[in-house]
Motif scaffolding. Structure first.
Motif, PDB file in Angstrom:
ATOM      1  N   ILE A 282      58.795  46.925  53.521  1.00  0.00           N
ATOM      2  CA  ILE A 282      58.199  45.868  53.543  1.00  0.00           C
ATOM      3  C   ILE A 282      56.763  45.925  53.333  1.00  0.00           C
ATOM      4  N   ALA A 283      55.971  46.385  53.131  1.00  0.00           N
ATOM      5  CA  ALA A 283      54.772  45.881  52.893  1.00  0.00           C
ATOM      6  C   ALA A 283      54.313  45.590  51.696  1.00  0.00           C
ATOM      7  N   PHE A 284      55.111  46.857  51.224  1.00  0.00           N
ATOM      8  CA  PHE A 284      54.809  47.184  49.832  1.00  0.00           C
ATOM      9  C   PHE A 284      55.237  46.015  49.064  1.00  0.00           C
ATOM     10  N   GLY A 285      56.570  45.519  49.452  1.00  0.00           N
ATOM     11  CA  GLY A 285      57.226  44.379  48.661  1.00  0.00           C
ATOM     12  C   GLY A 285      55.799  42.603  49.098  1.00  0.00           C
ATOM     13  N   ALA A 286      55.306  43.306  49.712  1.00  0.00           N
ATOM     14  CA  ALA A 286      54.304  42.164  50.371  1.00  0.00           C
ATOM     15  C   ALA A 286      53.276  42.327  49.985  1.00  0.00           C
ATOM     16  N   ALA A 287      53.050  43.755  49.018  1.00  0.00           N
ATOM     17  CA  ALA A 287      51.285  43.667  48.356  1.00  0.00           C
ATOM     18  C   ALA A 287      52.159  43.644  46.875  1.00  0.00           C
ATOM     19  N   ILE A 288      53.247  44.497  46.503  1.00  0.00           N
ATOM     20  CA  ILE A 288      53.953  43.231  44.729  1.00  0.00           C
ATOM     21  C   ILE A 288      53.661  42.014  44.577  1.00  0.00           C
ATOM     22  N   ASP A 289      54.321  40.927  45.620  1.00  0.00           N
ATOM     23  CA  ASP A 289      54.114  39.614  45.481  1.00  0.00           C
ATOM     24  C   ASP A 289      52.321  39.525  45.665  1.00  0.00           C
ATOM     25  N   TYR A 290      51.325  39.883  46.437  1.00  0.00           N
ATOM     26  CA  TYR A 290      50.524  39.198  46.129  1.00  0.00           C
ATOM     27  C   TYR A 290      49.181  39.876  45.033  1.00  0.00           C
ATOM     28  N   MET A 291      50.094  40.865  44.974  1.00  0.00           N
ATOM     29  CA  MET A 291      49.243  41.115  43.018  1.00  0.00           C
ATOM     30  C   MET A 291      49.789  40.319  41.595  1.00  0.00           C
ATOM     31  N   ASN A 292      51.191  39.809  42.140  1.00  0.00           N
ATOM     32  CA  ASN A 292      52.115  38.955  40.736  1.00  0.00           C
ATOM     33  C   ASN A 292      51.504  37.285  40.998  1.00  0.00           C
ATOM     34  N   THR A 293      51.199  37.059  42.206  1.00  0.00           N
ATOM     35  CA  THR A 293      51.019  35.867  42.841  1.00  0.00           C
ATOM     36  C   THR A 293      48.985  35.596  41.689  1.00  0.00           C
ATOM     37  N   ILE A 294      48.384  36.653  41.918  1.00  0.00           N
ATOM     38  CA  ILE A 294      46.925  36.596  41.022  1.00  0.00           C
ATOM     39  C   ILE A 294      47.834  37.140  39.036  1.00  0.00           C
ATOM     40  N   GLY A 295      47.829  37.989  38.631  1.00  0.00           N
ATOM     41  CA  GLY A 295      49.229  38.465  37.812  1.00  0.00           C
ATOM     42  C   GLY A 295      48.694  39.272  37.274  1.00  0.00           C
ATOM     43  N   PHE A 296      48.850  40.402  36.952  1.00  0.00           N
ATOM     44  CA  PHE A 296      48.888  41.914  35.865  1.00  0.00           C
ATOM     45  C   PHE A 296      47.922  41.312  34.825  1.00  0.00           C
ATOM     46  N   GLU A 297      48.301  39.967  33.797  1.00  0.00           N
ATOM     47  CA  GLU A 297      47.585  40.002  33.018  1.00  0.00           C
ATOM     48  C   GLU A 297      46.120  39.206  33.474  1.00  0.00           C
ATOM     49  N   THR A 298      45.648  39.079  34.146  1.00  0.00           N
ATOM     50  CA  THR A 298      44.854  38.827  34.626  1.00  0.00           C
ATOM     51  C   THR A 298      44.230  39.102  35.428  1.00  0.00           C
ATOM     52  N   ILE A 299      44.550  40.271  36.369  1.00  0.00           N
ATOM     53  CA  ILE A 299      43.948  41.515  36.415  1.00  0.00           C
ATOM     54  C   ILE A 299      43.816  42.398  35.762  1.00  0.00           C
ATOM     55  N   SER A 300      44.136  42.703  34.571  1.00  0.00           N
ATOM     56  CA  SER A 300      43.392  43.664  33.571  1.00  0.00           C
ATOM     57  C   SER A 300      42.647  43.083  32.931  1.00  0.00           C
ATOM     58  N   ASN A 301      42.528  42.007  32.602  1.00  0.00           N
ATOM     59  CA  ASN A 301      41.251  41.089  31.307  1.00  0.00           C
ATOM     60  C   ASN A 301      39.693  41.181  32.704  1.00  0.00           C
ATOM     61  N   TYR A 302      40.192  41.088  33.388  1.00  0.00           N
ATOM     62  CA  TYR A 302      39.050  40.661  34.575  1.00  0.00           C
ATOM     63  C   TYR A 302      38.533  42.042  34.978  1.00  0.00           C
ATOM     64  N   GLU A 303      39.665  42.892  34.989  1.00  0.00           N
ATOM     65  CA  GLU A 303      39.221  44.360  35.086  1.00  0.00           C
ATOM     66  C   GLU A 303      38.392  44.979  34.042  1.00  0.00           C
ATOM     67  N   ASP A 304      39.012  44.503  32.825  1.00  0.00           N
ATOM     68  CA  ASP A 304      38.261  45.162  31.137  1.00  0.00           C
ATOM     69  C   ASP A 304      36.656  44.430  31.154  1.00  0.00           C
TER      70      ASP A 304
END
Length: 404
Positions: A282-304
């Motif tokens: 259940i918590a894994f699902g919540a974590a995926i929700d959290y990261m998708n709220t930020i957005g993986f393209e946004t995450i990738s660009n910032y981490e780069d």
């Protein structure tokens, strides 16, 4: 607009001190930190509807079952699996790999060949060695070059009609290299081989589309993706999951049991024996929700941005050598400084509140390739900042001075 300082407020552990210093957590490739939104889901489960799932007629069991299966659907949609039952809950990436290896023990024979890459974590080496010992199959390795990239021409040379399985990580945990998995999958399929991709290190940074990749198996762990430890998933194409025998026997994975014969349940339950990590799923699902709220393209660009900034700063330190210099990397930097042992650097950095990883990172063949005992590894997530990197660089320079 993405603001790392705002994001950091979601992570209570980032407010603590270590050895009297504010924590600077740069060990994200080992495990990521958990936001309050996911912690709240865990607390809510144990506070309000803790119960065993499936077949229970009482309300708590039904609530837990619904939440657990809804999380499976979230994971299915995130990875774009065709069906929810192609998502198998596991205890993590290692469990998923061993599940597949165990299944293929009844499908392989002497003379068959298995290919792994030189960039693999031990979890994607040892199970295949064990499988070869059991079946008489041969293990072949895609070599790497000095930049920490796979030599694809050598993969082409060893790939043939005897190849039944190809295993490669999407991202190297030790070096951060992003492997060309789409091309590898296409070439493997051309000779009839199945492909398993270890997505443990890629999943926090890259949103994999398993249908677009046409990958046969993809594995990952929740604790790399802002979720809890002890839970992960195996994605498998329906036809392959139907071919593989169950990994474990017990409750939940059966359709009918007599002392004469047992018939197995349909997917996904065929591979999910026993009471699972319900709260973890259940918590894994919540974590995926959290990261998708930020957005993986946004995450990738910032981490780069963080990766490039830290790389530039580290390259200014005399005697420092970075291992893994591919142009295609996620936010991982492995390095050594002169003849200083990485363990000594990590120990002194900890005294200054900075958490890095030292050692061979469960990737000893990579260290053997470079003829080193290990490295210092700094790995970044979207909640890290350039200011933290500045403090890390200052502390590292002080550490080098002390140890020189």
């Amino acid at each position: 607009m993405f603001n790392a300082e705002d994001i950091r407020q979601d992570f209570p552990i980032l407010n603590r001190e270590v050895n009297g210093k504010p924590l600077i957590y740069l060990d994200n490739a080992a495990t990521s930190q958990t936001p309050q939104q996911v912690i709240d889901v865990i607390v809510d489960y144990y506070t309000n509807y803790n119960a065993n799932i499936h077949r229970g007629v009482h309300s708590l069991s039904q609530e837990a079952t619904d939440a657990y299966e809804q999380a499976r659907i979230k994971i299915q949609k995130h990875f774009n699996a065709k069906y929810a039952y192609e998502i198998i809950y596991t205890s993590g990436t290692t469990h998923g790999i061993n599940l597949v290896a165990n299944g293929f023990s009844s499908l392989l024979k002497a003379g068959d060949e298995i290919i792994v890459s030189a960039l693999e974590h031990h979890s994607n080496i040892v199970p295949w060695q064990m499988l070869c010992e059991q079946t008489g199959s041969k293990l072949k390795v895609i070599p790497m070059n000095q930049d920490g990239e796979l030599v694809i021409s050598e993969f082409d040379a060893v790939l043939n009609t005897n190849t039944k399985l190809v295993f490669v990580n999407h991202v190297s945990n030790a070096l951060g290299t992003i492997n060309p998995i789409a091309s590898i999958i296409e070439k493997a399929h051309a000779v009839g081989a199945a492909v398993l991709v270890d997505g443990a290190q890629s999943s926090p940074h890259i949103k994999a589309d398993v249908q677009a990749l046409d990958v046969d198996f993809y594995v990952c762990s929740a604790h790399k993706m802002c979720g809890p430890t002890g839970v992960g998933v195996l994605y498998g194409k329906e036809e392959w999951l139907n071919k593989l025998p169950p990994y474990q026997g017990g409750g939940e994975m059966i359709a009918e049991v007599t002392f004469e014969k047992t018939t197995y349940a349909d997917l996904p339950h065929k591979f999910e024996a026993g009471t699972p990590n319900i709260c973890g799923g259940i918590a894994f699902g919540a974590a995926i929700d959290y990261m998708n709220t930020i957005g993986f393209e946004t995450i990738s660009n910032y981490e780069d941005e963080l990766l490039q900034y830290a790389t530039e700063q580290l390259n200014n330190i005399e005697g420092l050598k970075i291992y893994g210099t591919s142009k295609h990397k996620t936010s991982v930097i492995s390095f050594n400084v002169a003849n200083i042992h990485p363990y000594d650097i990590g120990t002194l950095l900890d005294k200054m509140g900075i958490a890095v990883r030292t050692g061979h990172h469960c990737a000893q063949p990579i260290m053997d390739f470079y003829k080193i005992p290990g490295t210092v590894r700094a790995s970044f997530m979207f909640y890290n900042t350039k200011e933290e990197i500045d403090q890390f660089i200052t502390a590292l320079k002080k550490t080098v001075t002390m140890l020189s």
